[in-house]
Scaffold this active site. Structure first.
Site, PDB file in Angstrom:
ATOM      1  N   ARG A 170     -37.268  54.364  12.690  1.00  0.00           N
ATOM      2  CA  ARG A 170     -35.952  53.924  12.378  1.00  0.00           C
ATOM      3  C   ARG A 170     -35.852  54.062  10.840  1.00  0.00           C
ATOM      4  O   ARG A 170     -35.296  53.217  10.655  1.00  0.00           O
ATOM      5  CB  ARG A 170     -35.671  52.698  12.964  1.00  0.00           C
ATOM      6  N   ARG A 225     -27.231  40.573  26.015  1.00  0.00           N
ATOM      7  CA  ARG A 225     -28.639  41.012  24.965  1.00  0.00           C
ATOM      8  C   ARG A 225     -28.170  39.881  23.873  1.00  0.00           C
ATOM      9  O   ARG A 225     -27.280  39.633  23.399  1.00  0.00           O
ATOM     10  CB  ARG A 225     -28.618  41.543  24.097  1.00  0.00           C
ATOM     11  N   ARG A 275     -22.498  46.071  27.412  1.00  0.00           N
ATOM     12  CA  ARG A 275     -23.657  46.160  27.339  1.00  0.00           C
ATOM     13  C   ARG A 275     -24.020  44.886  28.439  1.00  0.00           C
ATOM     14  O   ARG A 275     -24.171  44.127  27.754  1.00  0.00           O
ATOM     15  CB  ARG A 275     -24.546  46.074  26.048  1.00  0.00           C
ATOM     16  N   ARG A 335     -27.129  44.837  12.311  1.00  0.00           N
ATOM     17  CA  ARG A 335     -27.709  46.043  12.940  1.00  0.00           C
ATOM     18  C   ARG A 335     -26.745  47.095  12.142  1.00  0.00           C
ATOM     19  O   ARG A 335     -27.756  47.877  11.844  1.00  0.00           O
ATOM     20  CB  ARG A 335     -28.175  46.285  13.990  1.00  0.00           C
ATOM     21  N   LYS A 342     -28.239  55.806  23.015  1.00  0.00           N
ATOM     22  CA  LYS A 342     -29.425  56.115  23.605  1.00  0.00           C
ATOM     23  C   LYS A 342     -30.429  56.206  24.766  1.00  0.00           C
ATOM     24  O   LYS A 342     -31.123  57.098  25.118  1.00  0.00           O
ATOM     25  CB  LYS A 342     -30.749  56.095  21.988  1.00  0.00           C
TER      26      LYS A 342
HETATM   27  P1  ADP Z   1     -28.226  52.598  22.788  1.00  0.00           P
HETATM   28  O1  ADP Z   1     -30.001  52.770  23.396  1.00  0.00           O
HETATM   29  O2  ADP Z   1     -28.197  53.791  21.879  1.00  0.00           O
HETATM   30  O3  ADP Z   1     -28.292  51.400  21.543  1.00  0.00           O
HETATM   31  P2  ADP Z   1     -27.143  52.351  25.230  1.00  0.00           P
HETATM   32  O4  ADP Z   1     -27.815  53.270  25.590  1.00  0.00           O
HETATM   33  O5  ADP Z   1     -27.110  51.126  25.474  1.00  0.00           O
HETATM   34  O6  ADP Z   1     -27.382  52.450  23.462  1.00  0.00           O
HETATM   35  O7  ADP Z   1     -25.328  52.216  25.282  1.00  0.00           O
HETATM   36  C1  ADP Z   1     -25.040  50.929  24.799  1.00  0.00           C
HETATM   37  C2  ADP Z   1     -23.973  50.412  25.813  1.00  0.00           C
HETATM   38  O8  ADP Z   1     -22.620  51.623  25.999  1.00  0.00           O
HETATM   39  C3  ADP Z   1     -23.825  50.545  27.155  1.00  0.00           C
HETATM   40  O9  ADP Z   1     -23.324  49.604  28.213  1.00  0.00           O
HETATM   41  C4  ADP Z   1     -23.968  52.224  27.901  1.00  0.00           C
HETATM   42  O10 ADP Z   1     -23.548  51.540  29.273  1.00  0.00           O
HETATM   43  C5  ADP Z   1     -22.918  51.994  27.177  1.00  0.00           C
HETATM   44  N1  ADP Z   1     -22.230  53.423  26.753  1.00  0.00           N
HETATM   45  C6  ADP Z   1     -23.727  54.284  26.777  1.00  0.00           C
HETATM   46  N2  ADP Z   1     -23.121  56.020  26.802  1.00  0.00           N
HETATM   47  C7  ADP Z   1     -22.035  55.270  26.809  1.00  0.00           C
HETATM   48  C8  ADP Z   1     -20.851  56.641  26.243  1.00  0.00           C
HETATM   49  N3  ADP Z   1     -20.548  57.838  26.581  1.00  0.00           N
HETATM   50  N4  ADP Z   1     -19.113  56.173  26.542  1.00  0.00           N
HETATM   51  C9  ADP Z   1     -19.396  54.743  26.753  1.00  0.00           C
HETATM   52  N5  ADP Z   1     -20.194  54.444  27.181  1.00  0.00           N
HETATM   53  C10 ADP Z   1     -21.867  54.230  26.753  1.00  0.00           C
HETATM   54  P1  ADP Z   2     -30.392  49.601  19.899  1.00  0.00           P
HETATM   55  O1  ADP Z   2     -30.866  50.238  21.633  1.00  0.00           O
HETATM   56  O2  ADP Z   2     -29.090  48.549  20.756  1.00  0.00           O
HETATM   57  O3  ADP Z   2     -30.597  50.112  19.137  1.00  0.00           O
HETATM   58  P2  ADP Z   2     -33.367  48.490  20.626  1.00  0.00           P
HETATM   59  O4  ADP Z   2     -34.101  48.603  22.003  1.00  0.00           O
HETATM   60  O5  ADP Z   2     -32.992  50.128  20.444  1.00  0.00           O
HETATM   61  O6  ADP Z   2     -31.765  48.317  20.617  1.00  0.00           O
HETATM   62  O7  ADP Z   2     -33.531  47.593  19.196  1.00  0.00           O
HETATM   63  C1  ADP Z   2     -33.560  46.316  19.522  1.00  0.00           C
HETATM   64  C2  ADP Z   2     -34.454  46.080  18.499  1.00  0.00           C
HETATM   65  O8  ADP Z   2     -35.753  45.979  18.889  1.00  0.00           O
HETATM   66  C3  ADP Z   2     -34.260  46.042  16.877  1.00  0.00           C
HETATM   67  O9  ADP Z   2     -32.647  45.949  16.597  1.00  0.00           O
HETATM   68  C4  ADP Z   2     -35.242  45.764  16.348  1.00  0.00           C
HETATM   69  O10 ADP Z   2     -34.701  44.818  16.277  1.00  0.00           O
HETATM   70  C5  ADP Z   2     -36.285  45.971  16.873  1.00  0.00           C
HETATM   71  N1  ADP Z   2     -36.427  47.591  17.171  1.00  0.00           N
HETATM   72  C6  ADP Z   2     -36.793  48.481  18.165  1.00  0.00           C
HETATM   73  N2  ADP Z   2     -37.325  49.984  17.674  1.00  0.00           N
HETATM   74  C7  ADP Z   2     -37.342  49.313  15.929  1.00  0.00           C
HETATM   75  C8  ADP Z   2     -38.157  50.173  15.170  1.00  0.00           C
HETATM   76  N3  ADP Z   2     -38.988  51.619  15.765  1.00  0.00           N
HETATM   77  N4  ADP Z   2     -38.745  49.579  13.964  1.00  0.00           N
HETATM   78  C9  ADP Z   2     -38.208  48.494  14.365  1.00  0.00           C
HETATM   79  N5  ADP Z   2     -37.583  47.397  14.577  1.00  0.00           N
HETATM   80  C10 ADP Z   2     -37.393  48.380  15.767  1.00  0.00           C
END
Ligand code: ADP
Ligand code: ADP
Ligand code: ZN
Length: 214
Positions: free
Chosen positions: A88, A160, A127, A171, A13
């Site tokens: 979420r 992280r 990541r 998660r 995302k």
């Molecule tokens: P989210 O915001 O949904 O948690 P991220 O954008 O941070 O996800 O992506 C999670 C990890 O996977 C990061 O290390 C990112 O560089 C990697 N990643 C994202 N998209 C892809 C993809 N299409 N293929 C492989 N790795 C990816």
């Molecule tokens: P990822 O993209 O890998 O899912 P985020 O950076 O979006 O991680 O979120 C990290 C953490 O921040 C989540 O696991 C949660 O604890 C908190 N968080 C983020 N967005 C929300 C939300 N909309 N509602 C509740 N908790 C949130």
């Protein structure tokens, strides 16, 4: 264009929201980034959020919804926005509907990036996040030019705490219980579009532009 990004933690995302935001010149609003910025600045909100984030749980809706409501009322959101990591939960989605109604606008699309659980742990353990600007990398799929250093700002890259495998499992189950129901929520509203998130990043990006008609 007003967009929501849906998908499991690690689905991509953040990666895609940043690219779509740049392409469409709209702000990228990540609640995770907002919580982490608050923590870095030592605010009360940041300290409260940290407890939940470290445990892999969701920060309570009371702490999250007002924050997003305020952000959406800032002037840079007038031409659209992309929400990453919000809503979420169903109550968050309902709170969002209320704010948008008040502003006289609505969501164009909820983009679901679909990635099976098996692929997620691998993505999360690789990541790396920048402590300076929040940019994310992957040690294998999207490495920085210099190991451990952010391409964009030169600050240090870290794993992280909540990306360690034990927390990732929590998660994922929180995602299935509380966030996945949003897929049906937006399907019923006829706003849902889905892309296969297991493709390479550039292909996922192209697929997103295609489903949102850009
Ligand atoms: P989210 O915001 O949904 O948690 P991220 O954008 O941070 O996800 O992506 C999670 C990890 O996977 C990061 O290390 C990112 O560089 C990697 N990643 C994202 N998209 C892809 C993809 N299409 N293929 C492989 N790795 C990816
Ligand atoms: P990822 O993209 O890998 O899912 P985020 O950076 O979006 O991680 O979120 C990290 C953490 O921040 C989540 O696991 C949660 O604890 C908190 N968080 C983020 N967005 C929300 C939300 N909309 N509602 C509740 N908790 C949130
Ligand atoms: Zn950086």
């Amino acid at each position: 264009m007003r967009l929501i990004m849906l998908g499991a933690p690690g689905a991509g995302k953040g990666t895609q929201a940043a690219r779509v935001a740049a392409q469409l010149s709209i702000p990228h609003i990540s609640t995770g980034d907002i919580f982490r910025a608050n923590l870095k600045n030592g605010t009360e909100l940041g300290l409260k959020a940290k407890e939940y984030m470290d445990a892999g749980k969701l920060v309570p809706d009371e702490l999250t919804c007002d924050l997003v409501a305020d952000r959406l009322q800032q002037s840079d959101c007038g031409g659209g926005f992309i929400l990453d990591g919000f809503p979420r939960t169903i109550p968050q989605a309902e709170a969002l509907d209320k704010v948008l109604e008040k502003l006289g606008v609505s969501i164009d699309y909820a983009v679901d990036i679909d990635v099976p659980d098996e692929a997620i742990v691998n993505r999360m353990s690789g990541r790396r996040a920048c402590v300076g600007c929040g940019a994310t990398y992957h040690i294998a799929f999207n490495p920085p030019k210099v190991e451990g250093v952010c391409d964009k700002c030169g600050a240090k890259l870290i794993l992280r705490d909540d990306d360690k495998p034990e927390t990732v499992q929590t998660r994922l189950s929180v995602y299935h219980d509380q966030t996945q129901p949003l897929i049906d929520f937006y399907k019923k509203k006829d706003k849902l579009v889905q892309v296969d998130g297991t493709m390479p990043m550039d292909d996922v990006f192209a697929a997103i532009l295609n489903v949102i008609g850009k």
